[in-house]
Write a protein that holds these residues in place. Structure first.
Motif, PDB file in Angstrom:
ATOM      1  N   MET A  71       0.792  -1.219   0.000  1.00  0.00           N
ATOM      2  CA  MET A  71       0.000   0.000   0.000  1.00  0.00           C
ATOM      3  C   MET A  71       0.833   1.282   0.000  1.00  0.00           C
ATOM      4  O   MET A  71       0.439   2.289  -0.591  1.00  0.00           O
ATOM      5  CB  MET A  71      -0.960   0.008   1.190  1.00  0.00           C
ATOM      6  N   LYS A  72       1.998   1.270   0.642  1.00  0.00           N
ATOM      7  CA  LYS A  72       2.789   2.499   0.685  1.00  0.00           C
ATOM      8  C   LYS A  72       3.387   2.840  -0.677  1.00  0.00           C
ATOM      9  O   LYS A  72       3.881   3.958  -0.884  1.00  0.00           O
ATOM     10  CB  LYS A  72       3.902   2.377   1.736  1.00  0.00           C
ATOM     11  N   HIS A  73       3.322   1.885  -1.611  1.00  0.00           N
ATOM     12  CA  HIS A  73       3.830   2.119  -2.962  1.00  0.00           C
ATOM     13  C   HIS A  73       2.707   2.271  -3.989  1.00  0.00           C
ATOM     14  O   HIS A  73       2.961   2.313  -5.186  1.00  0.00           O
ATOM     15  CB  HIS A  73       4.734   0.960  -3.388  1.00  0.00           C
ATOM     16  N   ILE A  74       1.452   2.327  -3.507  1.00  0.00           N
ATOM     17  CA  ILE A  74       0.290   2.382  -4.391  1.00  0.00           C
ATOM     18  C   ILE A  74      -0.459   3.696  -4.183  1.00  0.00           C
ATOM     19  O   ILE A  74      -0.643   4.153  -3.059  1.00  0.00           O
ATOM     20  CB  ILE A  74      -0.667   1.199  -4.113  1.00  0.00           C
ATOM     21  N   GLY A  75      -0.905   4.308  -5.284  1.00  0.00           N
ATOM     22  CA  GLY A  75      -1.801   5.445  -5.225  1.00  0.00           C
ATOM     23  C   GLY A  75      -3.166   5.014  -5.727  1.00  0.00           C
ATOM     24  O   GLY A  75      -3.259   4.191  -6.641  1.00  0.00           O
ATOM     25  N   ASN A  92      -5.838  18.476   3.872  1.00  0.00           N
ATOM     26  CA  ASN A  92      -6.103  17.125   3.379  1.00  0.00           C
ATOM     27  C   ASN A  92      -4.821  16.469   2.887  1.00  0.00           C
ATOM     28  O   ASN A  92      -4.539  15.314   3.223  1.00  0.00           O
ATOM     29  CB  ASN A  92      -7.130  17.173   2.241  1.00  0.00           C
ATOM     30  N   LEU A  93      -4.038  17.193   2.108  1.00  0.00           N
ATOM     31  CA  LEU A  93      -2.784  16.633   1.589  1.00  0.00           C
ATOM     32  C   LEU A  93      -1.800  16.345   2.715  1.00  0.00           C
ATOM     33  O   LEU A  93      -1.095  15.329   2.690  1.00  0.00           O
ATOM     34  CB  LEU A  93      -2.172  17.596   0.571  1.00  0.00           C
ATOM     35  N   ALA A  94      -1.745  17.218   3.713  1.00  0.00           N
ATOM     36  CA  ALA A  94      -0.844  16.992   4.853  1.00  0.00           C
ATOM     37  C   ALA A  94      -1.235  15.732   5.609  1.00  0.00           C
ATOM     38  O   ALA A  94      -0.376  14.919   5.984  1.00  0.00           O
ATOM     39  CB  ALA A  94      -0.869  18.198   5.779  1.00  0.00           C
ATOM     40  N   TYR A  95      -2.538  15.543   5.802  1.00  0.00           N
ATOM     41  CA  TYR A  95      -3.016  14.359   6.528  1.00  0.00           C
ATOM     42  C   TYR A  95      -2.637  13.077   5.788  1.00  0.00           C
ATOM     43  O   TYR A  95      -2.049  12.156   6.370  1.00  0.00           O
ATOM     44  CB  TYR A  95      -4.527  14.441   6.708  1.00  0.00           C
ATOM     45  N   PHE A  96      -2.968  13.019   4.488  1.00  0.00           N
ATOM     46  CA  PHE A  96      -2.677  11.800   3.743  1.00  0.00           C
ATOM     47  C   PHE A  96      -1.179  11.613   3.533  1.00  0.00           C
ATOM     48  O   PHE A  96      -0.682  10.474   3.523  1.00  0.00           O
ATOM     49  CB  PHE A  96      -3.428  11.816   2.411  1.00  0.00           C
ATOM     50  N   GLY A  97      -0.457  12.705   3.374  1.00  0.00           N
ATOM     51  CA  GLY A  97       0.996  12.593   3.240  1.00  0.00           C
ATOM     52  C   GLY A  97       1.631  11.974   4.469  1.00  0.00           C
ATOM     53  O   GLY A  97       2.519  11.113   4.371  1.00  0.00           O
ATOM     54  N   ARG A  98       1.150  12.368   5.651  1.00  0.00           N
ATOM     55  CA  ARG A  98       1.683  11.782   6.899  1.00  0.00           C
ATOM     56  C   ARG A  98       1.341  10.304   7.008  1.00  0.00           C
ATOM     57  O   ARG A  98       2.140   9.518   7.534  1.00  0.00           O
ATOM     58  CB  ARG A  98       1.141  12.552   8.109  1.00  0.00           C
ATOM     59  N   LEU A  99       0.154   9.920   6.535  1.00  0.00           N
ATOM     60  CA  LEU A  99      -0.189   8.496   6.546  1.00  0.00           C
ATOM     61  C   LEU A  99       0.818   7.673   5.751  1.00  0.00           C
ATOM     62  O   LEU A  99       1.084   6.513   6.083  1.00  0.00           O
ATOM     63  CB  LEU A  99      -1.591   8.290   5.956  1.00  0.00           C
ATOM     64  N   TYR A 100       1.363   8.283   4.694  1.00  0.00           N
ATOM     65  CA  TYR A 100       2.353   7.582   3.865  1.00  0.00           C
ATOM     66  C   TYR A 100       3.782   7.801   4.352  1.00  0.00           C
ATOM     67  O   TYR A 100       4.736   7.408   3.683  1.00  0.00           O
ATOM     68  CB  TYR A 100       2.230   8.047   2.414  1.00  0.00           C
ATOM     69  N   LEU A 145      -1.215  11.064  -5.588  1.00  0.00           N
ATOM     70  CA  LEU A 145       0.167  11.212  -6.058  1.00  0.00           C
ATOM     71  C   LEU A 145       1.120  11.743  -4.986  1.00  0.00           C
ATOM     72  O   LEU A 145       2.330  11.796  -5.225  1.00  0.00           O
ATOM     73  CB  LEU A 145       0.209  12.160  -7.262  1.00  0.00           C
ATOM     74  N   ILE A 146       0.602  12.123  -3.823  1.00  0.00           N
ATOM     75  CA  ILE A 146       1.396  12.840  -2.822  1.00  0.00           C
ATOM     76  C   ILE A 146       2.662  12.083  -2.433  1.00  0.00           C
ATOM     77  O   ILE A 146       3.718  12.683  -2.230  1.00  0.00           O
ATOM     78  CB  ILE A 146       0.532  13.151  -1.559  1.00  0.00           C
ATOM     79  N   HIS A 147       2.600  10.752  -2.358  1.00  0.00           N
ATOM     80  CA  HIS A 147       3.740   9.968  -1.876  1.00  0.00           C
ATOM     81  C   HIS A 147       4.584   9.382  -3.009  1.00  0.00           C
ATOM     82  O   HIS A 147       5.445   8.536  -2.764  1.00  0.00           O
ATOM     83  CB  HIS A 147       3.248   8.837  -0.968  1.00  0.00           C
ATOM     84  N   GLN A 148       4.350   9.850  -4.241  1.00  0.00           N
ATOM     85  CA  GLN A 148       5.100   9.391  -5.420  1.00  0.00           C
ATOM     86  C   GLN A 148       5.109   7.850  -5.515  1.00  0.00           C
ATOM     87  O   GLN A 148       6.154   7.207  -5.422  1.00  0.00           O
ATOM     88  CB  GLN A 148       6.530   9.936  -5.382  1.00  0.00           C
TER      89      GLN A 148
END
Length: 233
Positions: A71-75, A92-100, A145-148
């Motif tokens: 999952m950490k490699h999937i968008g 929203n982006l900060a929240y999901f970015g931290r999850l990754y 796409l946040i976590h590339q």
């Protein structure tokens, strides 16, 4: 990146997917084309591990699904936007970015890059509940796409997006493809299907044909005729 073998997906007595087999390589954009109700969204949910196949095997990034390992490699961009309405786009982006696992300077950089890409960098102080439907779709894409990721699943990603921005999106998809990212994109839009390297034609839960846009046009006359053929099937 993806290896699907003889997958069947049933819910009670209703069978949604039947004998689906295909693979997706690194650096490939694959379009999933078919009428509404043909099983496209169910297939994507099985690929990301939200569903366990009734029969058959699914491997994503070398891991048998369902599993949280890849999952950490999937968008993933779902058909329905899953956003925190009371928060801003940046929050929203900060929240999901931290999850990754993104933190600090890298997180701030990725937030700004993604907001600029989806043309929301001037709308950062407005809560998402005041966004239009198209703006919400753009934010959902930015989050995916946040976590590339190495691999991304997009379910009807450009619904409600204006043509000029849609072109920007596809230019970026091709740039990321050239860097090795894999894409599976569900779409009903014929001209979008032509941007894909390969198209999977789905009807009534079955994969009825597959090939490059050029191959399908040679066989059916046009992508639209291939889509209509899927509807007849």
């Amino acid at each position: 990146m993806i290896d699907v073998t003889n997958v069947k997906q049933s819910f009670g007595k209703k069978t949604i997917l039947q004998h689906v087999t295909f693979s997706i390589e690194k650096g490939e954009i694959v379009g999933l084309l078919g009428p509404s109700g043909s099983g496209k969204t169910t297939l994507i949910k099985a690929l990301i591990g939200m569903l366990k196949p009734t029969e058959g095997d699914i491997y994503v990034l070398g891991v048998k699904q369902p599993s949280l390992k890849p999952m950490k490699h999937i968008g993933y961009m779902a058909q329905a936007d899953a956003l925190y309405q009371e928060l801003t786009a940046k929050a929203n982006l900060a929240y999901f970015g931290r999850l990754y696992g993104l933190r600090g300077k890298r997180l701030r950089e990725r937030i700004q890059e993604c907001l600029s890409f989806v043309d929301l960098d001037k709308e950062t102080k407005k809560s998402v509940q005041h966004y239009s439907g198209g703006m919400k779709r753009r934010l959902s894409l930015a989050i995916s796409l946040i976590h590339q990721p190495k691999l991304i699943f997009l379910d009807e990603p450009t619904v409600g997006i204006d043509p000029a921005l849609k072109r920007v999106f596809w230019d970026e998809f091709h740039r990321l493809r050239n860097q090795g990212m894999g894409f599976l994109i569900s779409t009903h839009i014929m001209d979008e299907a032509e941007h894909c390297d390969r198209i999977l034609l789905v009807s009534n839960g079955r994969l009825i044909d597959a090939g490059s846009p050029e191959k399908l046009k040679q066989m059916y006359g046009s992508i639209e005729e291939a889509f209509l053929k899927a509807g007849e099937e």
